[in-house]
Scaffold this active site. Structure first.
Site, mmCIF file in Angstrom:
data_model
loop_
_atom_site.group_PDB
_atom_site.id
_atom_site.type_symbol
_atom_site.label_atom_id
_atom_site.label_comp_id
_atom_site.label_asym_id
_atom_site.label_seq_id
_atom_site.Cartn_x
_atom_site.Cartn_y
_atom_site.Cartn_z
ATOM 1 N N LEU A 14 0.858 -1.196 0.000
ATOM 2 C CA LEU A 14 0.000 0.000 0.000
ATOM 3 C C LEU A 14 0.882 1.229 0.000
ATOM 4 C CD1 LEU A 14 -2.925 -0.942 2.388
ATOM 5 C CD2 LEU A 14 -2.879 -0.900 -0.101
ATOM 6 N N HIS A 15 1.515 1.477 -1.141
ATOM 7 C CA HIS A 15 2.437 2.589 -1.292
ATOM 8 C C HIS A 15 2.147 3.272 -2.623
ATOM 9 C CE1 HIS A 15 6.027 4.767 -0.175
ATOM 10 N NE2 HIS A 15 6.447 4.664 -1.429
ATOM 11 N N ALA A 16 2.373 4.569 -2.691
ATOM 12 C CA ALA A 16 2.244 5.362 -3.912
ATOM 13 C C ALA A 16 0.905 5.151 -4.622
ATOM 14 C CB ALA A 16 3.424 5.105 -4.839
#
Length: 88
Positions: A14-16
């Site tokens: 759950l990044h960018a």
């Protein structure tokens, strides 16, 4: 309060971009949706910054929850998004 445990499918976690997509979908729900790593403190799923600071990586499990009218559908929608590959 409906909640679902789901495995993060995106290769970057759950990044960018995946975090932005989840936050946008969570903000569009009729109720506040929270997300937490197993055993962790829940944070607002509608905040990209909160999602990124969770540190949820590919293969980690997270708990999605919401409360109020429409919570079941909101939890299902966000859990389904997290369980799909958002890297593309």
């Amino acid at each position: 309060m409906p909640e679902r445990t789901v495995t993060v499918a995106s290769k970057v976690g759950l990044h960018a971009r995946p975090a932005a997509q989840v936050a946008k979908a969570a903000a569009a729900q009729p109720v506040a949706v929270t997300i937490a790593k197993n055993g962790g403190t829940p944070v607002a799923a509608s905040s990209v910054l909160n999602l990124m600071t969770l540190g949820a990586a590919h293969g980690d499990t997270v708990v999605v929850a919401a409360d109020g009218e429409g919570a079941e559908a909101a939890v299902d929608a966000i859990a389904e998004l997290i369980a799909s590959d958002l890297d593309g």
